[in-house]
Scaffold this motif. Structure first.
Motif, short mmCIF file in Angstrom:
data_model
loop_
_atom_site.label_atom_id
_atom_site.label_comp_id
_atom_site.label_asym_id
_atom_site.label_seq_id
_atom_site.Cartn_x
_atom_site.Cartn_y
_atom_site.Cartn_z
N SER A 1 27.41 -31.36 -23.73
CA SER A 1 27.29 -30.34 -24.33
C SER A 1 27.07 -30.74 -25.93
CB SER A 1 28.08 -29.30 -24.06
OG SER A 1 27.88 -28.72 -22.87
N ASN B 1 19.91 -29.97 -25.49
CA ASN B 1 19.56 -29.31 -24.33
C ASN B 1 19.59 -30.01 -23.08
OD1 ASN B 1 16.90 -30.06 -23.83
ND2 ASN B 1 16.42 -29.14 -25.86
N ASP B 2 19.38 -29.68 -21.83
CA ASP B 2 19.27 -30.36 -20.54
C ASP B 2 18.25 -31.07 -20.48
OD1 ASP B 2 21.84 -29.26 -20.30
OD2 ASP B 2 21.26 -28.12 -18.85
N HIS B 3 16.91 -30.58 -21.27
CA HIS B 3 15.69 -31.46 -21.07
C HIS B 3 15.81 -33.18 -21.58
CE1 HIS B 3 13.92 -27.63 -19.76
NE2 HIS B 3 14.65 -27.06 -20.65
N LYS C 1 21.98 -32.27 -14.86
CA LYS C 1 23.18 -32.16 -15.51
C LYS C 1 24.26 -32.41 -14.44
CE LYS C 1 25.71 -29.97 -19.21
NZ LYS C 1 25.79 -28.83 -19.97
#
Length: 71
Positions: A10, A15-17, A23
């Motif tokens: 984090s 972001n997770d993209h 993730k």
């Protein structure tokens, strides 16, 4: 340990993209790798200092084990 890895992700990723895999897989993979190395380290009489282990685990987790990416 998985919470530590999740918090680290984090802090690094907006972001997770930015991940190439989900993730959850990254968290489980990294946590398992860290635990495996720590168990090996403990079983081998902690032949490296805690600071050395922490910095090398962080290096592998963030940049990989190679000086130049062979892939």
């Amino acid at each position: 340990m998985s919470e530590f890895v999740q918090n680290g992700l984090s802090n690094v990723l907006a972001n997770d993209h930015q991940l190439t895999v989900p993730k959850e897989i990254v968290i489980r993979y990294t946590t398992s790798a860290f635990l495996g190395v720590l168990i090996w380290w403990l079983e081998n009489d902690m032949n490296y200092s805690p600071k050395y282990m922490a910095s090398n685990l962080l290096l592998i987790a963030t940049k990989g084990p190679y000086v130049n990416n062979p892939f």
